[in-house]
Structure formats: structure tokens, C-alpha cells
Design a protein around this motif. Sequence first.
Motif, short mmCIF file in Angstrom:
data_model
loop_
_atom_site.label_atom_id
_atom_site.label_comp_id
_atom_site.label_asym_id
_atom_site.label_seq_id
_atom_site.Cartn_x
_atom_site.Cartn_y
_atom_site.Cartn_z
N SER A 122 66.71 6.42 46.68
CA SER A 122 68.01 6.41 47.58
C SER A 122 68.80 7.41 47.73
O SER A 122 69.72 7.12 48.70
N TRP A 123 68.69 8.40 47.46
CA TRP A 123 69.52 9.66 47.66
C TRP A 123 68.89 10.67 48.68
O TRP A 123 67.93 10.65 49.00
N LYS A 124 69.80 11.32 49.20
CA LYS A 124 69.37 12.36 49.91
C LYS A 124 69.59 13.66 49.00
O LYS A 124 70.01 13.70 47.94
N ILE A 125 68.87 14.47 49.31
CA ILE A 125 68.69 15.98 48.36
C ILE A 125 70.36 16.66 48.14
O ILE A 125 70.69 16.97 47.00
N ASN A 126 71.16 16.38 49.22
CA ASN A 126 72.53 16.87 49.07
C ASN A 126 73.16 15.93 48.28
O ASN A 126 74.15 16.44 47.62
N ASP A 127 72.94 14.55 48.14
CA ASP A 127 73.75 13.63 47.21
C ASP A 127 73.44 14.20 45.68
O ASP A 127 74.42 14.35 44.88
N GLU A 128 72.22 14.63 45.33
CA GLU A 128 71.96 15.15 44.31
C GLU A 128 72.60 16.48 43.85
O GLU A 128 73.40 16.44 42.67
N LEU A 129 72.71 17.18 44.90
CA LEU A 129 73.69 18.46 44.83
C LEU A 129 75.11 18.05 44.50
O LEU A 129 75.75 18.60 43.52
N LEU A 130 75.57 17.29 45.14
CA LEU A 130 76.86 16.66 45.12
C LEU A 130 77.16 16.10 43.55
O LEU A 130 78.17 16.29 42.92
N PHE A 131 76.16 15.43 42.93
CA PHE A 131 76.20 14.71 41.72
C PHE A 131 76.35 15.64 40.69
O PHE A 131 77.18 15.48 39.74
N ILE A 132 75.82 16.76 40.82
CA ILE A 132 75.82 17.92 39.69
C ILE A 132 77.09 18.58 39.82
O ILE A 132 77.68 18.89 38.79
N HIS A 133 77.62 18.90 41.29
CA HIS A 133 78.81 19.50 41.30
C HIS A 133 79.99 18.56 40.76
O HIS A 133 80.88 19.07 40.05
N VAL A 134 79.73 17.18 40.95
CA VAL A 134 80.95 16.46 40.41
C VAL A 134 80.86 16.24 38.89
O VAL A 134 82.07 16.18 38.11
N SER A 135 79.62 16.31 38.42
CA SER A 135 79.45 16.15 36.65
C SER A 135 79.92 17.36 36.12
O SER A 135 80.57 17.24 35.13
N LEU A 136 79.63 18.52 36.58
CA LEU A 136 80.48 19.65 36.14
C LEU A 136 81.99 19.93 36.20
O LEU A 136 82.56 20.14 35.22
#
Length: 274
Positions: A122-136
Amino acid sequence: MVTKSWLYDVILYIYALSLLFYFSDFIGPNRSAKRMGAGLLSFVWVLQTAYLIYNLVVHNRTAAYSLFETLFMLSWLLVTVSLIVNRFFRIELFVFLVNVIGFAVLALNFFSNPNVSPTLASWKINDELLFIHVSLSIAGYTAFAVAAVFSGMYLFLHRQLKEKKWSKLMQRLPSLDKTDHYAYVSVILGAPLLLLGISLGIVWIALEGDMALFFDPKVINSWFVLLVYIFYLFQRLVLHTPGNKLAMWNLAAFFIMALNVVFANFYSTFHQWS
């Protein structure tokens, strides 16, 4: 070729963890932290090397020299150089800064590759990058919150001792030295986490292609918050500022960070709570 991004996520998180240990060793010489950082970074290098060899063997020459592989090679070389410097020289700041660049290049490389699909359908690849950004970033904010709590405890103990007021509550709290040390360690953890989060945010903006977002108030204020905490470390390590003043600065820094997070919904063009 690996097309799912979960392996790339694992590499980035291991990379980030190695940088935490390197930053800790840079702030205060710590052989255990340096050994852990070097071990984790070596593991990242092994994974990168295995990928490069696999890519050269399996793919044709044109694919081997695509933009993706070129950026991957750049990141691999940065890691290689930093490991050599770490082995033969004592320039911890160089190793840390070079790998922050390598970390950003690797993230840009992974998430700009059109052949890589996100872990969740359900994600786009940029969503996954954004998830890592937010988690850090959230991990960094958490560390800063812990530092603020210990700084508040320090100021309470300092005032009680100065006024010679004794209570059972004071007996249940750590000493001044320990509360100051715990706040310091929390900032050591929070600062590189926030820096890595910001670097991934920059990568995300670059992939979105909207350069105006670089000047978004939330982005600018995030850099300001990072500089405030770096100045806290500078005061402690170089200026040897007294503990009570450091604690007040730490609380002020946390207040600035909290305002930056809470009011982002009102003045940021893309950092908004939905």
C-alpha cells in the motif's frame, strides 16, 4: 537483484546505529563505542560489497554502470575510506561526517531506484523513506525529552541542596553528577539521530523535486534545534559550563524543539498532522 526495500531498510538502520556509536566516541573517547561502531560499519561494508559483486556478476556492463550503481559505488567508497581512516588514524569527526554523507547518498540511491518496490504494497517507495526519516527524528526527540527530564531533576536537586532543604524525595533521586551525566548521554544519542533524520528529509525533498521545501520553516527550525543541542555539547566539552547552566540550556533547547514540533501544523507547508 533485490527488488524489495526491506533489505535496504535494514542496511540503513545498521548504518545509523554505527554512526551513533561513532558520535559517542567522538564526543568522549570510548573504546567500546568505537569498537561497536567499527563492527557495525564493517557489516554495512560487507553487505555493500556482496551487492556490488553480485551486481557485476549477474548484470551486463550497461546496468553495472547505471546511476544507481554509480551512487552505490560512491557510498561504498566513502565507507571504505572511513574504515581505513578509523583503522590507521584517530580522526573520529572525519569518520562521522564522511559517513553522514555516505548515509544520505545510500538513502538517495536506494529510494530513487525505480526497480525497488516498497515493503508494504500500500506504500510508495517515498513513503518508506519518509517512515525511516520520521522514526529516526522521533527517536531523537525522545532522547531530548529524556535529557530534559534529567535536567529538570538536576535543577531541582541543585536548588534543594543550595537551600539546604532535605527530603525523602531527594534520597530517591540520582546524585547531581549522575543526573547531569544521564542528560549528557541522552543528548549524545539525540543529536546524531536528529542529524540523520534531517539528512533523510533532505533526500526525500530531493526525490519529490520541490526545491522550495528546503526553505520550509520546519526544515530551517530543525537545523536550528540541532545547532542548539550542538552548542550544549560545546558548552560542556569545551567551555566547561557549570551543570546548572547546562541544565537550563537543555530545558530551553527542549522547549524550542517542542514548539517546533507542535506549531509545525500552522506554518509548515508539508510537516502537518492529519
